[in-house]
Design an enzyme around this catalytic site. Structure first.
Site, PDB file in Angstrom:
ATOM      1  N   GLN A 119      -3.306   7.350  -3.341  1.00  0.00           N
ATOM      2  CA  GLN A 119      -3.460   7.473  -1.879  1.00  0.00           C
ATOM      3  C   GLN A 119      -2.712   8.723  -1.407  1.00  0.00           C
ATOM      4  O   GLN A 119      -2.038   9.378  -2.206  1.00  0.00           O
ATOM      5  CB  GLN A 119      -2.919   6.213  -1.185  1.00  0.00           C
ATOM      6  CG  GLN A 119      -4.015   5.346  -0.589  1.00  0.00           C
ATOM      7  CD  GLN A 119      -3.508   4.335   0.414  1.00  0.00           C
ATOM      8  OE1 GLN A 119      -2.352   3.940   0.381  1.00  0.00           O
ATOM      9  NE2 GLN A 119      -4.377   3.886   1.306  1.00  0.00           N
TER      10      GLN A 119
ATOM     11  N   GLU B 143      -3.868  -2.166  14.142  1.00  0.00           N
ATOM     12  CA  GLU B 143      -4.129  -1.251  13.028  1.00  0.00           C
ATOM     13  C   GLU B 143      -4.632   0.097  13.548  1.00  0.00           C
ATOM     14  O   GLU B 143      -4.199   1.157  13.109  1.00  0.00           O
ATOM     15  CB  GLU B 143      -5.187  -1.895  12.116  1.00  0.00           C
ATOM     16  CG  GLU B 143      -5.551  -1.086  10.885  1.00  0.00           C
ATOM     17  CD  GLU B 143      -6.549  -1.828   9.984  1.00  0.00           C
ATOM     18  OE1 GLU B 143      -7.074  -2.880  10.384  1.00  0.00           O
ATOM     19  OE2 GLU B 143      -6.784  -1.328   8.860  1.00  0.00           O
TER      20      GLU B 143
ATOM     21  N   TYR C 118     -13.297   1.506  12.455  1.00  0.00           N
ATOM     22  CA  TYR C 118     -12.411   1.993  11.404  1.00  0.00           C
ATOM     23  C   TYR C 118     -12.159   3.494  11.503  1.00  0.00           C
ATOM     24  O   TYR C 118     -11.577   3.951  12.469  1.00  0.00           O
ATOM     25  CB  TYR C 118     -13.072   1.598  10.085  1.00  0.00           C
ATOM     26  CG  TYR C 118     -12.168   1.040   9.021  1.00  0.00           C
ATOM     27  CD1 TYR C 118     -11.044   0.286   9.302  1.00  0.00           C
ATOM     28  CD2 TYR C 118     -12.474   1.278   7.673  1.00  0.00           C
ATOM     29  CE1 TYR C 118     -10.246  -0.206   8.282  1.00  0.00           C
ATOM     30  CE2 TYR C 118     -11.696   0.774   6.657  1.00  0.00           C
ATOM     31  CZ  TYR C 118     -10.589   0.036   6.961  1.00  0.00           C
ATOM     32  OH  TYR C 118      -9.819  -0.440   5.942  1.00  0.00           O
ATOM     33  N   TRP C 119     -12.635   4.315  10.560  1.00  0.00           N
ATOM     34  CA  TRP C 119     -12.332   5.750  10.603  1.00  0.00           C
ATOM     35  C   TRP C 119     -13.480   6.572  11.170  1.00  0.00           C
ATOM     36  O   TRP C 119     -13.604   7.747  10.891  1.00  0.00           O
ATOM     37  CB  TRP C 119     -11.960   6.239   9.196  1.00  0.00           C
ATOM     38  CG  TRP C 119     -10.646   5.682   8.728  1.00  0.00           C
ATOM     39  CD1 TRP C 119     -10.463   4.524   8.031  1.00  0.00           C
ATOM     40  CD2 TRP C 119      -9.335   6.226   8.938  1.00  0.00           C
ATOM     41  NE1 TRP C 119      -9.121   4.316   7.795  1.00  0.00           N
ATOM     42  CE2 TRP C 119      -8.410   5.347   8.335  1.00  0.00           C
ATOM     43  CE3 TRP C 119      -8.855   7.377   9.574  1.00  0.00           C
ATOM     44  CZ2 TRP C 119      -7.028   5.568   8.340  1.00  0.00           C
ATOM     45  CZ3 TRP C 119      -7.484   7.607   9.589  1.00  0.00           C
ATOM     46  CH2 TRP C 119      -6.586   6.703   8.980  1.00  0.00           C
TER      47      TRP C 119
ATOM     48  N   ASP D  58     -10.898   5.501   4.804  1.00  0.00           N
ATOM     49  CA  ASP D  58     -11.877   4.860   3.931  1.00  0.00           C
ATOM     50  C   ASP D  58     -13.347   5.159   4.240  1.00  0.00           C
ATOM     51  O   ASP D  58     -14.100   5.529   3.360  1.00  0.00           O
ATOM     52  CB  ASP D  58     -11.688   3.334   3.955  1.00  0.00           C
ATOM     53  CG  ASP D  58     -10.289   2.910   3.557  1.00  0.00           C
ATOM     54  OD1 ASP D  58      -9.398   3.775   3.446  1.00  0.00           O
ATOM     55  OD2 ASP D  58     -10.066   1.697   3.381  1.00  0.00           O
TER      56      ASP D  58
ATOM     57  N   ASP E  35       1.147   3.476   3.415  1.00  0.00           N
ATOM     58  CA  ASP E  35       1.705   2.562   4.419  1.00  0.00           C
ATOM     59  C   ASP E  35       3.202   2.424   4.216  1.00  0.00           C
ATOM     60  O   ASP E  35       3.989   2.500   5.164  1.00  0.00           O
ATOM     61  CB  ASP E  35       1.075   1.169   4.305  1.00  0.00           C
ATOM     62  CG  ASP E  35      -0.405   1.145   4.664  1.00  0.00           C
ATOM     63  OD1 ASP E  35      -1.194   1.771   3.939  1.00  0.00           O
ATOM     64  OD2 ASP E  35      -0.762   0.493   5.667  1.00  0.00           O
TER      65      ASP E  35
ATOM     66  N   TRP F 109       0.855  -1.198   0.000  1.00  0.00           N
ATOM     67  CA  TRP F 109       0.000   0.000   0.000  1.00  0.00           C
ATOM     68  C   TRP F 109       0.886   1.240   0.000  1.00  0.00           C
ATOM     69  O   TRP F 109       1.931   1.278   0.663  1.00  0.00           O
ATOM     70  CB  TRP F 109      -0.905   0.019   1.233  1.00  0.00           C
ATOM     71  CG  TRP F 109      -2.293  -0.457   0.973  1.00  0.00           C
ATOM     72  CD1 TRP F 109      -3.395   0.305   0.795  1.00  0.00           C
ATOM     73  CD2 TRP F 109      -2.745  -1.819   0.857  1.00  0.00           C
ATOM     74  NE1 TRP F 109      -4.509  -0.484   0.570  1.00  0.00           N
ATOM     75  CE2 TRP F 109      -4.136  -1.785   0.606  1.00  0.00           C
ATOM     76  CE3 TRP F 109      -2.107  -3.062   0.929  1.00  0.00           C
ATOM     77  CZ2 TRP F 109      -4.893  -2.945   0.439  1.00  0.00           C
ATOM     78  CZ3 TRP F 109      -2.863  -4.206   0.759  1.00  0.00           C
ATOM     79  CH2 TRP F 109      -4.226  -4.139   0.512  1.00  0.00           C
TER      80      TRP F 109
HETATM   81  C1  GLC Z   1      -7.168   0.622   5.011  1.00  0.00           C
HETATM   82  C2  GLC Z   1      -6.869   2.020   5.527  1.00  0.00           C
HETATM   83  C3  GLC Z   1      -5.852   2.682   4.634  1.00  0.00           C
HETATM   84  C4  GLC Z   1      -4.606   1.815   4.575  1.00  0.00           C
HETATM   85  C5  GLC Z   1      -4.924   0.370   4.180  1.00  0.00           C
HETATM   86  C6  GLC Z   1      -3.746  -0.564   4.354  1.00  0.00           C
HETATM   87  O1  GLC Z   1      -7.704   0.645   3.737  1.00  0.00           O
HETATM   88  O2  GLC Z   1      -8.039   2.779   5.613  1.00  0.00           O
HETATM   89  O3  GLC Z   1      -5.528   3.972   5.103  1.00  0.00           O
HETATM   90  O4  GLC Z   1      -3.679   2.339   3.689  1.00  0.00           O
HETATM   91  O5  GLC Z   1      -5.970  -0.120   4.979  1.00  0.00           O
HETATM   92  O6  GLC Z   1      -3.261  -0.523   5.663  1.00  0.00           O
END
Ligand code: GLC
Length: 425
Positions: free
Chosen positions: A102, A393, A349-350, A163, A37, A34
């Protein structure tokens, strides 16, 4: 666990998640590379293996598209445990990638590594990465600045990295899901569904993806006619910061024409960011291009204004007041959403949980703008979360319990490069 033991654990997580040149965010849930990341992970590697840190970023830019986009995911190998995988995206790239981007934090990380190496302008690895960042920033400028005010439009909520933030709810409501068809999610097989986006939300994510695929990932078409068009406060602030960091490197290299280009872009964004200021909220908020409406929502991303170095004294005072509201009922900082907010859920999550990479950027910005006590509190709470629950996470701001995947690479990296350091800015 003691601090040295936690550091050893963090190093072992990065080593275990290292697939040879790139690091997966966590096993199972996220089996590929990612974009943002990897940038944060490089900060972690830099603490114990500098060469490996550069390699992480070089592998990331090996997936850069000819038009300049650095993709959100690079599928270095196939993995049946993930949806949507390379066959669903069908971007036709080698290596296969997703068709969206991203948060552009790469240039800021490159600057950090380069300065840690002694800031030699002849550093060849820095120069190659600077060229890749420049190409990516120009891509944002060409395709993602529809108002020509230096802000960032996103065409998929996944691009923001946040997300399922409630900032996207209304825009997502308008996405037509009638032709989505059936598909099988894989994320909820790895972690508790209560910690993930809902099925209704996921249908919308897939519908937006299908629009991009149907037009052959034509970034002009997606930007002009895509079903989701938001100006994201987070990415707008991150790109502004990244342009400032890129400028420092370009000046060190002695490329004055590019330096002038970046200075103009920075000035444009510094001015343009006013468009995101919401007077009622007393904060910068994401804004929907479809309706022109501000989300009015204060999230952790609103405080990236400090990281971007924007806002006057009166705005800073209002932002600090908003920070007080966001955090007043939280046991741990920095929640991604205010507890009183309609969509708040401390483990989903967010929509409430704490994400250390955003906390890190916000704390950095707060320290740089004279709000050291807030920066210290965010850093010590972040360390406390890892001491309490491990390298998850994300974390509940109420209980400190981990949510999402365990042994997470960027959380380990944040421990090594920031909150686990005995003396840190
Ligand atoms: C989820 C997170 C995103 C991150 C990805 C991999 O999609 O929302 O920010 O980059 O996971 O960790």
């Amino acid at each position: 666990m003691t601090i040295p033991l936690l550091s050893e654990h963090a190093i072992s997580i990065l080593r275990r998640n290292d697939h040879g040149g790139y690091t997966v965010p966590t096993h199972g849930l996220y089996p590929y590379q990612w974009n943002w990341d990897s940038a944060f992970v490089a900060l972690g590697f830099a603490e114990f293996d500098r060469d490996r840190a550069w390699v992480e970023l070089e592998t990331l830019v090996s997936g850069q598209w000819d038009d300049g986009m650095i993709p959100q995911i690079i599928f270095h190998q196939d993995d049946p445990g993930y949806f949507p995988g390379p066959a669903v995206w069908a971007t036709g790239r080698t290596p296969p990638t997703s068709g969206i981007t991203q948060p552009p934090v790469l240039a800021s990380i490159v600057r950090h590594l380069w300065q840690a190496e002694g800031a030699d302008p002849a550093h060849p690895r820095m120069r190659a990465l600077v060229a890749a960042c420049l190409k990516s920033h120009r891509w944002f400028h060409t395709y993602r600045d529809p108002l020509a005010n230096g802000l960032v439009m996103v065409t998929h909520n996944w691009e923001t990295g946040r997300d399922n933030s409630s900032e996207w709810d209304e825009a997502l409501d308008r996405v037509d899901t009638s032709r989505v068809g059936s598909y099988q999610r894989r994320d909820t097989a790895h972690v508790d569904a209560a910690m993930r986006p809902t099925a209704r939300e996921y249908d919308r994510y897939v519908a937006i993806l299908q629009f991009g695929r149907a037009c052959g990932w034509d970034h002009r078409e997606i930007a002009d006619h895509g079903p989701f068009r938001m100006i994201d406060v987070g990415m707008s602030m991150e790109l502004l910061r990244a342009n400032r960091d890129l400028l420092v490197m370009v000046q060190a290299i002695g490329d004055s024409a590019t330096a002038d280009e970046l200075k103009a872009r920075i000035a444009l964004s510094e001015h343009g960011v006013d468009w995101l200021w919401n007077e009622d909220a007393g904060a910068y908020c994401s804004r929907d291009l479809g309706t022109g409406q501000s989300s009015g929502l204060v999230t952790n991303a609103s405080f990236l204004a400090f990281y971007a170095g924007v806002g006057n004294a009166a705005q800073h005072a209002r932002l600090i007041a908003a920070l007080g509201r966001l955090t007043h009922s939280a046991r741990f900082l920095l929640p991604s959403l205010e507890a009183g907010s309609r969509a708040y859920d401390h483990q989903r999550y967010w929509r409430g949980p704490i994400w250390l990479v955003v906390s890190y950027m916000v704390a950095l910005g707060l320290a740089e703008t004279g709000h050291q006590a807030w920066a210290d509190r965010i850093r010590s709470d972040s360390a406390g979360l890892i001491e309490l629950s491990g390298f998850y996470e994300s974390f509940s701001p109420e209980t400190g319990a981990g949510s999402g995947g365990p042994d997470f690479s960027w959380t380990a990296a944040m421990w090594l490069a920031w909150c686990g350091k005995v003396a840190s800015p």
